[in-house]
Design a protein around this motif. Structure first.
Motif, PDB file in Angstrom:
ATOM      1  N   SER A 586     -33.424  35.119 -19.518  1.00  0.00           N
ATOM      2  CA  SER A 586     -34.705  34.831 -20.178  1.00  0.00           C
ATOM      3  C   SER A 586     -35.039  35.939 -21.182  1.00  0.00           C
ATOM      4  O   SER A 586     -35.588  35.676 -22.251  1.00  0.00           O
ATOM      5  CB  SER A 586     -35.796  34.631 -19.136  1.00  0.00           C
ATOM      6  OG  SER A 586     -36.753  35.641 -19.200  1.00  0.00           O
ATOM      7  N   GLU A 587     -34.659  37.170 -20.867  1.00  0.00           N
ATOM      8  CA  GLU A 587     -34.876  38.252 -21.831  1.00  0.00           C
ATOM      9  C   GLU A 587     -34.069  38.006 -23.099  1.00  0.00           C
ATOM     10  O   GLU A 587     -34.552  38.202 -24.210  1.00  0.00           O
ATOM     11  CB  GLU A 587     -34.474  39.607 -21.228  1.00  0.00           C
ATOM     12  CG  GLU A 587     -35.493  40.159 -20.261  1.00  0.00           C
ATOM     13  CD  GLU A 587     -34.997  41.394 -19.518  1.00  0.00           C
ATOM     14  OE1 GLU A 587     -35.851  42.206 -19.119  1.00  0.00           O
ATOM     15  OE2 GLU A 587     -33.775  41.555 -19.323  1.00  0.00           O
ATOM     16  N   ARG A 589     -33.094  35.140 -24.263  1.00  0.00           N
ATOM     17  CA  ARG A 589     -33.684  34.024 -24.992  1.00  0.00           C
ATOM     18  C   ARG A 589     -34.868  34.517 -25.839  1.00  0.00           C
ATOM     19  O   ARG A 589     -34.999  34.215 -27.006  1.00  0.00           O
ATOM     20  CB  ARG A 589     -34.145  32.966 -24.000  1.00  0.00           C
ATOM     21  CG  ARG A 589     -34.027  31.552 -24.537  1.00  0.00           C
ATOM     22  CD  ARG A 589     -34.128  30.511 -23.440  1.00  0.00           C
ATOM     23  NE  ARG A 589     -35.138  30.839 -22.439  1.00  0.00           N
ATOM     24  CZ  ARG A 589     -34.921  30.764 -21.126  1.00  0.00           C
ATOM     25  NH1 ARG A 589     -33.752  30.386 -20.659  1.00  0.00           N
ATOM     26  NH2 ARG A 589     -35.879  31.059 -20.269  1.00  0.00           N
ATOM     27  N   ASN A 590     -35.709  35.320 -25.220  1.00  0.00           N
ATOM     28  CA  ASN A 590     -36.859  35.832 -25.959  1.00  0.00           C
ATOM     29  C   ASN A 590     -36.456  36.799 -27.067  1.00  0.00           C
ATOM     30  O   ASN A 590     -37.091  36.837 -28.117  1.00  0.00           O
ATOM     31  CB  ASN A 590     -37.849  36.499 -25.003  1.00  0.00           C
ATOM     32  CG  ASN A 590     -38.673  35.471 -24.254  1.00  0.00           C
ATOM     33  OD1 ASN A 590     -38.987  34.411 -24.798  1.00  0.00           O
ATOM     34  ND2 ASN A 590     -38.993  35.761 -23.008  1.00  0.00           N
ATOM     35  N   LEU A 591     -35.396  37.557 -26.801  1.00  0.00           N
ATOM     36  CA  LEU A 591     -34.930  38.477 -27.845  1.00  0.00           C
ATOM     37  C   LEU A 591     -34.493  37.717 -29.085  1.00  0.00           C
ATOM     38  O   LEU A 591     -34.806  38.106 -30.205  1.00  0.00           O
ATOM     39  CB  LEU A 591     -33.753  39.312 -27.332  1.00  0.00           C
ATOM     40  CG  LEU A 591     -34.102  40.561 -26.531  1.00  0.00           C
ATOM     41  CD1 LEU A 591     -32.829  41.192 -25.983  1.00  0.00           C
ATOM     42  CD2 LEU A 591     -34.862  41.567 -27.379  1.00  0.00           C
ATOM     43  N   THR A 593     -35.526  34.823 -30.028  1.00  0.00           N
ATOM     44  CA  THR A 593     -36.737  34.321 -30.670  1.00  0.00           C
ATOM     45  C   THR A 593     -37.423  35.419 -31.471  1.00  0.00           C
ATOM     46  O   THR A 593     -37.866  35.210 -32.595  1.00  0.00           O
ATOM     47  CB  THR A 593     -37.705  33.769 -29.611  1.00  0.00           C
ATOM     48  OG1 THR A 593     -36.963  32.962 -28.715  1.00  0.00           O
ATOM     49  CG2 THR A 593     -38.815  32.960 -30.233  1.00  0.00           C
ATOM     50  N   MET A 594     -37.502  36.585 -30.871  1.00  0.00           N
ATOM     51  CA  MET A 594     -38.149  37.703 -31.568  1.00  0.00           C
ATOM     52  C   MET A 594     -37.377  38.079 -32.828  1.00  0.00           C
ATOM     53  O   MET A 594     -37.959  38.329 -33.878  1.00  0.00           O
ATOM     54  CB  MET A 594     -38.231  38.931 -30.652  1.00  0.00           C
ATOM     55  CG  MET A 594     -39.236  38.794 -29.531  1.00  0.00           C
ATOM     56  SD  MET A 594     -39.093  40.152 -28.350  1.00  0.00           S
ATOM     57  CE  MET A 594     -39.703  41.523 -29.341  1.00  0.00           C
ATOM     58  N   GLY A 597     -37.646  35.180 -35.379  1.00  0.00           N
ATOM     59  CA  GLY A 597     -39.000  35.028 -35.901  1.00  0.00           C
ATOM     60  C   GLY A 597     -39.553  36.333 -36.462  1.00  0.00           C
ATOM     61  O   GLY A 597     -40.704  36.396 -36.858  1.00  0.00           O
TER      62      GLY A 597
END
Ligand SMILES: [Fe+3]
Ligand SMILES: [Mg+2]
Ligand SMILES: [Zn+2]
Ligand SMILES: [Zn+2]
Lengths: 764, 329
Positions: A586-587, A589-591, A593-594, A597
């Motif tokens: 999950s980290e 995945r968010n990385l 995205t960050m 974006g």
């Protein structure tokens, strides 16, 4: 042969160092008559005698001067003989212009050490013994001139015996301002964590040793502030200290009783030995001997140990009696300045220390232990404070134009120091700390008052970093004084030039973690060109990569690694096995995205972060608990490896700028199955040196200055210097001020002076 | 862009460009609303514009924000919102369905907060020149209480109450805008604050100052109040409620929850003797159930905010200079 008379004006650091008694003895020795007195900004001497004797005197004066004195200027005048007899020391006249040179704190001299151990001596085991050649100085001075009444010793009236010593020109303690003995001087107190006095004097020393032997943490009032001591061989005590200080990994310094003991545990070169035993008594980073019996808790994962010898009689008594190395770390909370006051220490350190060894001599200003490392067989300052402050940087001589007005440089916000220039010299303050902390910021204000007060100069212009979020920058905006903003890496570059007294054209390699410039890119892999007249140009930089999480990425090298690989191969990078092991799904995945974006993912061109990324990719350090941890792990990993190979990289032209592309290097490194980890680390260091060489060759400028925190790395500094020298370049690196942000204030001043000089030139 | 972040640049814009041109006693109050003398009543007047992507986010939408925002600004001046105007700037091509949903949401929010929407205006801008909908609302309210509530009334010894946990709005909006994915779903804290304020006033609490936390978060609000009141504020990090999911998200994003936006939280400065009464009243309200005493106003005169962290170290809080910039070397 005729009789002649001379008047000699000596300027420099000649007060409070036993200079007058020295002149007295030298004059008598040369069969001269006359007198000596402290005088405006120095010492004045009149001598009369045979010409040959006068010549001998003048020859021997600079050669045999007291060890801690500094002669800046010597002026001789011929007078008519007066048929004088005998030689006298005249009492100080209060001169219009006082000397603003002052000595740093000095470790006990040989004589005092002998007296300290002599049961027949009245100062036997007295922890505040000192003389003209040693003892506290800067840490006890309230104001100038340096007289006892203006120091923390003013509350201790001299007893008759001490008074006699103080007045006797033949005595080693003639005008020793902190002179003291057990009858009249400061006394020790041993207290519990609430400040309750349990015992005093020799018993206090004894109880401290017992407490340490029982594995307890003792806060002692050292020279420039409190220190926390524990037995370096007691693992439980070390763990307790780490836990209570919330300092999981950052290495602790060790206090040894003597050089012989240090040599048992560490490799000590001649230069390192002379630094350890110098009167400055810094912490010196030494290589531990293989198989040494120092617990890993002292400096986890590090093959180096920070070692110091006793800086005061109190430390000497403790270290000699204890016989084992003691951990001695600064008595503060996290990045706050060290405590100097008894009440403050009890309040701030009460939850860390089990006991306190206090005394009743005030510490006027905090002075941390200085830290040095030997690089290229020269000392490299890492933290400049006790033992070095407040001496000026004598190499950084100012041009005539720059001497007109005093300037004050405010430094960087981390490892802050400030610096004042006037009358041709630059006076850097001691290390202050991280201005993000309220108490360090308060200390910053007080240090400015202190420095300008002691030097009796009100600064005309303020010089500060461009970073709009720096507290020092905000402070400058609030003052009503002319200001000059200096870009962070320009200041690094000029700091190194200042140390070498250089102001001609040069190439600056400024590699660090973070520096602000108006581009919005977090800078730190910069090459600057100074034309020697008036202009600094940014000529090359590292290829940028994103730092997901911004400042968070500085504490988590794994994020720099993610940003680095993302820059090479986009979102697929997050599937790389080297990242999979540092992040959860999950980290990751968010990385992505960050990064995609551009959410709190600023671009950086920082070599500090490149080191972090590589250390994380090599599995050495994925999260760090102190600055430089990852880079040090990488440097240490390459220890002892002899390998001249390097990875590929590219130097690309981008308009009028060069860009160093690390991508080929990183690609080669992460697929380099053939080499061991230490080999890869060594080859990575070599690659960086080759990168510098490639830019240097494009520029063709023979003078190259290396600055920025990255050059605390011994391997990188040595291999870069060697490589550049092989190719005919002249390489300069730091020695007296830190390459890290502790040197920024000096660089800001030197830049301002060069600009002032350029302004003068262009106007007329 | 940074001029709208609520940080240092916003402050500069206000003090260098706006205040000197519109020089009068009311604009200099430097508060979110202006209290104006008008007959027997004292009118309070405020205006606010709403720009947000996405228009709909977990826990709210731009319509709700536009009503609550203005009602809250009035509540922070201790005024009961009475009438609102609403001005819509629509981007060409905005689905009517979306507009309808936003308007419905506004109607519900107006009903909920007891405010009448009495006048309005609509403009349409070309495609690509707006983010769907911009809304401006202005509001008039009447002072609920005789006592003026303003930064200038802050006194040393005042206790600072925070109405609830911080950072939900900013994180919820960012998560839904960027498509971030956190363990537990997170809703914006967007809520009307008027009933909590009137409960405090009706309960007889002496209020010195109220401030809703919006852009720039708790830290920026406190720094502004320290500066306008000229007093030093001390807060305890351990006392500041931060939800677990906000904490986790901030750790992931590298953001400091103290600077993350809120839309339904406020701080109240109350004298020591009122603080227990105030917190017991707040705790009974919907928005104040997790309220906490987070710090106090000291007798020092340096206008600064210090945050005591869990280590016992004091950190100085500052306005953010534009975006968060790394400082560490
Ligand atoms: Fe730097
Ligand atoms: Mg508003
Ligand atoms: Zn001595
Ligand atoms: Zn005595």
């Amino acid at each position: 042969m005729g009789i002649e008379r001379r008047r000699i004006a000596v300027r420099g650091l000649v007060q409070g160092v036993g200079f007058r008694p020295f002149v007295y003895r030298l004059a008598l020795n040369c069969s001269l008559s006359g007198w000596v007195a402290n005088h405006s900004g120095g010492v004045q001497i009149e001598i009369e005698g045979k010409v040959g004797d006068i010549d001998q005197f003048l020859q021997r004066l600079p050669l045999e001067k007291p060890p801690h004195s500094l002669i800046l200027k010597l002026k001789t005048e011929v007078l008519a003989p007066q048929a004088s007899t005998g030689f006298e020391i005249h009492e100080s006249k209060v001169a219009a212009e006082q000397s603003t040179l002052m000595l740093p704190d000095l470790a006990p001299c040989e004589h005092c050490q002998t007296e300290l151990q002599d049961p027949q001596n009245r100062r036997y085991r007295y922890p505040f013994i000192n003389c003209t050649h040693c003892g506290p100085r800067y840490s006890i001075v309230d104001k100038l001139p340096y007289d006892r009444a203006n120091t923390a010793m003013s509350s201790f009236p001299l007893c008759a015996q001490c008074q006699d010593e103080y007045r006797n020109p033949e005595d080693r303690r003639f005008h020793a301002e902190p002179n003291a003995c057990p009858q009249c001087g400061p006394q020790l107190q041993f207290c519990d964590a609430h400040g309750k006095v349990l015992c005093i004097q020799q018993e206090a020393l004894h109880e401290t040793l017992t407490s340490l032997a029982n594995g307890q943490i003792v806060a002692i009032k050292g020279v420039g502030g409190f220190q926390l001591l524990v037995d370096a061989n007691n693992v439980d005590a070390l763990r307790a200290l780490r836990k209570r200080k919330q300092r999981p990994h950052k290495p602790f310094a060790l206090l040894y009783a003597a050089l012989t003991a240090v040599r048992r545990d560490c490799q000590v070169s001649e230069l390192e030995a002379s630094l350890l035993t110098s009167s400055e008594r810094p912490i010196v980073l030494l290589e531990a001997k293989p198989g040494v019996k120092i617990d890993d808790q002292v400096a986890p994962g590090s093959p180096e140990l920070g070692v110091m010898l006793p800086a005061s009689p109190l430390h000497l008594l403790l270290a000699e009696k204890y016989r084992a190395p003691l951990v001695a770390t600064s008595g503060n909370l996290a990045e706050e300045p060290i405590c100097i006051d008894n009440t403050e220490a009890l309040e701030r350190l009460g939850k860390i220390a089990d006991h306190f060894l206090l005394h009743d001599r005030r510490i006027v200003r905090p002075l941390d232990d200085s830290v040095l490392r030997v690089v290229e067989n020269r000392p490299l300052m890492l933290r400049r404070a006790r033992g070095y402050a407040p001496l000026p940087i004598t190499q950084a001589k100012l041009s005539q134009q720059a001497m007109a007005q005093p300037f004050l440089a405010l430094g960087a916000d981390l490892k802050n120091t400030v610096a004042l220039s006037h009358s041709g010299w630059i006076y850097p303050s001691q290390h202050i700390g991280d201005l993000g902390s309220a108490s360090a910021f308060e200390r910053f204000g007080r240090t400015i008052e202190d420095l300008t007060g002691l030097q009796q100069r009100q600064p005309h212009t303020l010089i500060h970093d461009q970073h709009p979020g720096y507290s020092s920058h905000r402070w400058a905006l609030k003052q009503r004084a002319p200001r000059l903003e200096v870009q962070h890496h320009v200041a690094h570059f000029f700091s190194c030039m200042a140390e070498h007294g250089h102001s001609g054209a040069a190439l600056g390699v400024c590699w660090d973690g973070t520096g602000y410039d108006s581009s919005g890119i977090v800078r730190g892999g910069e090459f600057l060109y100074w034309d020697g007249i008036a202009k600094v140009e940014h000529i090359a930089s590292l290829r940028t990569f994103p730092l997901p999480g911004g400042e968070k990425a500085i504490r988590e090298p794994r994020r720099a690694a993610a940003g680095l690989l993302y820059e090479i191969s986009g979102y697929i990078a997050l599937q790389h096995r080297l990242l999979k092991c540092c992040f959860t799904r999950s980290e990751r995945r968010n990385l992505i995205t960050m990064l995609e974006g551009e959410v709190n993912s600023p671009l950086c061109s920082s070599v500090g972060r490149l080191f972090d990324a590589v250390a994380a990719l090599q599995g050495l350090c994925s999260q760090s608990s102190y600055e430089g941890q990852a880079a040090m792990a990488l440097e240490h990993s390459a220890r002892g490896i002899q390998n001249g190979d390097s990875y590929p990289f590219a130097l690309n032209a981008h308009g009028d700028q060069w860009e160093l592309d690390w991508a080929p290097c990183i690609n080669a490194l992460i697929h380099d199955e053939g080499r061991s980890l230490p080999q890869r680390a060594a080859v990575f260091h070599n690659t960086l040196a080759q990168m510098i060489l490639s830019v240097a060759r494009e520029m063709g400028q023979p003078h190259i200055f290396l600055s920025g925190g990255v050059f605390q790395n011994r391997r990188l500094t040595e291999s870069t210097s060697t490589l550049l020298r092989e190719h005919g370049f002249t390489v300069h690196s730091h020695s007296q001020v830190p390459p890290n942000d502790g040197g920024i204030a000096l660089g800001q001043l030197h830049y301002a002076h060069c600009m002032a000089a350029a302004g003068q030139t262009s106007e007329g | 862009l940074g001029h709208g972040s609520g940080g240092e640049m916003t402050q500069q814009l206000l003090s260098t460009y706006i205040q000197p041109l519109f020089n009068n006693a009311w604009i200099d109050q430097a508060h979110d609303s202006a209290t104006l003398p008008w007959g027997a009543d004292r009118l309070v007047f405020t205006t606010d514009s709403f720009v947000i992507t996405p228009l709909f986010f977990p826990g709210g939408d731009i319509g709700k924000l536009a009503i609550y925002g203005t009602v809250n600004d009035l509540a922070m001046g201790a005024a009961e919102a009475k009438f609102l105007s609403c001005s819509l700037i629509l981007e060409e091509g905005l689905p009517l369905e979306t507009l309808k949903k936003v308007l419905q949401s506004m109607a519900v929010a107006a009903e909920e907060t007891g405010v009448k929407l009495v006048t309005g205006d609509t403009k349409v801008v070309e495609r690509g020149k707006g983010d769907g909908i911009y809304i401006n609302t202005s509001g008039v309210g009447i002072l609920m209480d005789g006592q003026p509530i303003a930064p200038s009334r802050i006194r040393s010894g005042d206790q600072i109450l925070l109405s609830g946990d911080i950072g939900r709005h900013g994180i919820a909006v960012m998560a839904s805008r960027e498509g971030l994915d956190f363990e537990s779903a997170l809703n914006s804290d967007c809520a009307p604050l008027n009933s909590a304020v009137s409960a405090l006033i009706r309960g007889g609490v002496t209020l010195h100052c109220l401030r809703d936390l919006t852009r720039g978060g708790l830290a920026t609000a406190l720094v502004e109040l320290a500066e306008t009141s000229g007093r030093a504020i001390e807060v305890e990090e351990s006392q500041i409620p931060v939800g677990e999911s906000v904490q986790g998200a901030c750790e992931m994003l590298g953001l400091d929850p103290l600077y993350v936006a809120n839309e339904g939280r406020f701080v109240a400065f109350v004298p020591e003797e009122s603080v227990d009464l105030a917190s017991s009243i707040l705790r009974e309200t919907q928005v104040g159930s997790s309220c906490a005493k987070i710090g106090r106003v000291t007798d020092k005169t340096d206008a600064q905010v210090t945050l005591r962290n869990n280590l016992g170290c004091d950190r100085l809080l500052q306005r953010l200079p534009g975006e968060q910039l790394p400082r560490i070397c």
